[in-house]
Design an enzyme around this catalytic site. Structure first.
Site, mmCIF file in Angstrom:
data_model
loop_
_atom_site.group_PDB
_atom_site.id
_atom_site.type_symbol
_atom_site.label_atom_id
_atom_site.label_comp_id
_atom_site.label_asym_id
_atom_site.label_seq_id
_atom_site.Cartn_x
_atom_site.Cartn_y
_atom_site.Cartn_z
ATOM 1 N NE ARG A 104 -3.511 -2.435 0.064
ATOM 2 C CZ ARG A 104 -4.610 -3.024 0.366
ATOM 3 N NH1 ARG A 104 -5.363 -2.181 0.964
ATOM 4 N NH2 ARG A 104 -5.038 -4.077 0.147
ATOM 5 C CB SER A 107 -8.717 -1.879 3.848
ATOM 6 O OG SER A 107 -9.030 -3.237 3.454
ATOM 7 C CD GLU A 156 -5.583 0.848 2.309
ATOM 8 O OE1 GLU A 156 -6.005 0.026 2.977
ATOM 9 O OE2 GLU A 156 -5.481 0.896 1.236
HETATM 10 N N1 EPU Z 1 -10.822 -11.466 9.735
HETATM 11 C C1 EPU Z 1 -11.725 -11.481 10.725
HETATM 12 N N2 EPU Z 1 -12.769 -10.543 11.099
HETATM 13 C C2 EPU Z 1 -12.819 -9.510 10.237
HETATM 14 C C3 EPU Z 1 -11.992 -9.485 9.222
HETATM 15 C C4 EPU Z 1 -10.979 -10.252 8.981
HETATM 16 O O1 EPU Z 1 -11.396 -12.375 11.619
HETATM 17 O O2 EPU Z 1 -13.860 -8.645 10.413
HETATM 18 C C5 EPU Z 1 -9.731 -12.278 9.699
HETATM 19 C C6 EPU Z 1 -10.063 -13.194 8.414
HETATM 20 O O3 EPU Z 1 -11.086 -14.322 8.749
HETATM 21 C C7 EPU Z 1 -8.706 -13.695 7.764
HETATM 22 C C8 EPU Z 1 -8.004 -12.578 8.033
HETATM 23 O O4 EPU Z 1 -8.508 -11.740 9.224
HETATM 24 O O5 EPU Z 1 -8.303 -14.528 8.897
HETATM 25 C C9 EPU Z 1 -7.599 -11.518 6.833
HETATM 26 O O6 EPU Z 1 -8.826 -11.067 6.267
HETATM 27 P P1 EPU Z 1 -9.035 -10.740 4.707
HETATM 28 O O7 EPU Z 1 -8.632 -11.996 4.176
HETATM 29 O O8 EPU Z 1 -10.461 -10.376 4.581
HETATM 30 O O9 EPU Z 1 -7.935 -9.663 4.396
HETATM 31 P P2 EPU Z 1 -7.570 -8.337 5.127
HETATM 32 O O10 EPU Z 1 -6.034 -8.629 5.708
HETATM 33 O O11 EPU Z 1 -8.461 -8.009 6.225
HETATM 34 C C10 EPU Z 1 -6.675 -7.272 3.000
HETATM 35 C C11 EPU Z 1 -6.526 -5.979 2.292
HETATM 36 C C12 EPU Z 1 -8.009 -6.045 1.613
HETATM 37 C C13 EPU Z 1 -7.994 -7.405 0.767
HETATM 38 C C14 EPU Z 1 -7.971 -8.532 1.352
HETATM 39 C C15 EPU Z 1 -7.595 -9.537 0.274
HETATM 40 C C16 EPU Z 1 -5.555 -4.429 3.601
HETATM 41 C C17 EPU Z 1 -5.625 -3.143 4.226
HETATM 42 N N3 EPU Z 1 -6.853 -5.001 3.177
HETATM 43 O O12 EPU Z 1 -7.811 -7.385 3.925
HETATM 44 O O13 EPU Z 1 -8.007 -4.742 0.666
HETATM 45 O O14 EPU Z 1 -9.185 -7.391 -0.232
HETATM 46 O O15 EPU Z 1 -6.728 -8.452 2.113
HETATM 47 O O16 EPU Z 1 -6.501 -9.609 -0.192
HETATM 48 O O17 EPU Z 1 -4.307 -4.919 3.064
HETATM 49 C C18 EPU Z 1 -9.199 -2.611 0.566
HETATM 50 O O18 EPU Z 1 -8.029 -2.357 0.433
HETATM 51 O O19 EPU Z 1 -10.099 -2.011 0.394
HETATM 52 C C19 EPU Z 1 -9.186 -4.141 0.703
HETATM 53 C C20 EPU Z 1 -10.440 -4.277 0.812
#
Ligand code: EPU
Length: 401
Positions: free
Chosen positions: A229, A301, A397
């Site tokens: 990012r 995010s 972010e």
């Molecule tokens: N999780 C929870 N509760 C929540 C959210 C997440 O338990 O409310 C857990 C999930 O179950 C999983 C882990 O946290 O084990 C990661 O969650 P997820 O795969 O949804 O990804 P993230 O790290 O929360 C990032 C990006 C997203 C992107 C996803 C998939 C950032 C800041 N965000 O989210 O980006 O879609 O990975 O690659 O890096 C965006 O930037 O707008 C965005 C959606």
């Protein structure tokens, strides 16, 4: 181009790559739509035309146009996915590099702000300066060899429409980045990423115009210093350049990355790894987890996933064995901000106008009528609670203006 009552022949590519006006003549009246009002969403566009005119259309004409648009006291509601109702003292749009250079030669009310699709912005009040927004369109194939294609894309092209186009052409690389809101210029600033892929992995060059002297500049991939990012356009070079084009190098042969989360499983369910299936799987996963900006205001995010040392990560996993952790090549560990926010109980304790999304706590949502100030206040409370429970500091972010 004119079509007598025939919508099927409208050139698909032209709708997403250039500014256009559509005039639809029915027996009763002529109605003009332009791509700005319609936000260049062809599905939306088609449905409007079908619903309203399908039976009666006698003529459909697409008029291409390129122009500078300058507005005073311009409402920004359609330019920020958070849905914050503020305005800009001055707002300008350009559709060519030359138009941008002409604009920069003039005096503008300061400060200047460059925006893309407004999907990563939070306005805390009216903006008293001038906002620049690119309407530079076009997806041009610059060249190809046996393995790669080089594509030059206007900074105003809608990101997901570009990804869809790549998938249709059989160009591999960006399919995991399907359905990310925003525009191509901002993808290079933000180095958008999802499902194990980042835009910066495929960007070879960024063309920009210097705000100070309107001089054209080019940044190689290395110059951009892409990281999670991050790019220099967010730090050292912030507010110094306006991106006009981004040049991508994409693959002609399959190079799928399916290891993130349940992506592989979803792709198998859809019949196996093809470009179209990966795009469909990513779209389905995102639609299931993330709010549609057309329905619920958010900026995706809101926070970045924090990175901590392996020692801190080890201590945290002792206390919280279920905590998701992602070891990085440099020995540090990335944590899941969404998981920590959920553990702090925010899914069940929204504020009046602001909360986190029920299916993904990393997404702060406008529950209706929120001001930017309320969102910031809520976000600060979230940061404080995560710090207190886990000892970890979250960083936004979203760009707060
Ligand atoms: N999780 C929870 N509760 C929540 C959210 C997440 O338990 O409310 C857990 C999930 O179950 C999983 C882990 O946290 O084990 C990661 O969650 P997820 O795969 O949804 O990804 P993230 O790290 O929360 C990032 C990006 C997203 C992107 C996803 C998939 C950032 C800041 N965000 O989210 O980006 O879609 O990975 O690659 O890096 C965006 O930037 O707008 C965005 C959606």
């Amino acid at each position: 181009m004119s079509h007598d009552g025939c919508l099927g022949n409208v050139e698909y590519i032209s709708l997403r790559t250039v500014n256009f006006k559509i005039s639809v003549r029915t027996p009763e009246r002529i109605q003009i739509f332009n791509s700005r009002e319609l936000n260049v969403r062809e599905n939306f566009l088609y449905s409007i035309i079908y619903c309203t005119f399908a039976v009666e259309v006698v003529d459909l004409e697409i008029i291409f146009f390129y122009m500078i648009n300058e507005y005073k006291n311009y409402p920004l509601l359609q330019h920020n996915t958070f849905g914050i109702d503020v305005s800009a003292a001055s707002f300008v749009e350009f559709s060519t590099v030359e138009e941008l250079q002409q604009l920069l030669a003039k005096e503008w009310r300061r400060p200047l702000l460059v925006i893309g699709g407004g999907s990563n912005l939070l306005f805390t009040g009216d903006f008293n300066g001038t906002i620049f927004h690119s309407r530079i369109m076009g997806i041009d194939l610059l060249g190809e060899n046996d393995t790669d294609v080089f594509v030059r894309v206007g900074s105003g092209v809608n990101w997901d429409e570009f990804v869809a186009y790549c998938v249709e052409q059989g160009w591999h690389g960006l399919e995991n980045l399907s359905l990310i809101p925003g525009e191509v210029g901002a993808s290079a600033v933000q180095n958008v990423g999802a499902y194990g892929v980042e835009a910066g992995d495929f960007i070879v060059k960024v063309d920009a115009i210097s705000i100070d002297d309107a001089y054209p500049c080019a940044f190689t991939n290395g110059d951009c210093e892409f990281a999670y990012r991050h790019s220099i356009f967010k730090t050292e070079e912030k507010d110094r350049y306006i991106i006009t084009h981004v040049i991508f190098r994409l693959k002609k042969h399959a190079a799928f990355k399916l290891s993130y989360g349940n992506l592989k499983e979803k792709v198998e369910e859809l019949g196996g790894a093809t470009l179209a299936n990966v795009r469909r799987a990513v779209c389905e996963i995102r639609r299931a987890k993330l709010p549609d900006p057309a329905e619920i205001g958010s900026a995706g995010s809101f926070f970045m996933n924090p990175v901590v040392s392996s020692a801190i990560a080890a201590r945290l996993i002792e206390d919280y064995p279920a905590m998701p952790q992602y070891p990085l090549p440099d020995g540090n560990v990335k944590l899941s901000a969404g998981w920590m926010i959920e553990q702090c109980g925010w899914k069940n304790t929204p504020h009046e106008h602001v909360g986190v999304y029920s299916k993904q706590a990393l997404v702060v949502i406008n529950r209706g009528g929120a001001t930017g100030g309320e969102v910031v206040e809520f976000a600060n409370a979230v940061v404080a609670s995560v710090k207190e429970k886990f000892g970890v500091t979250l960083h936004m972010e979203v760009n707060v203006i």
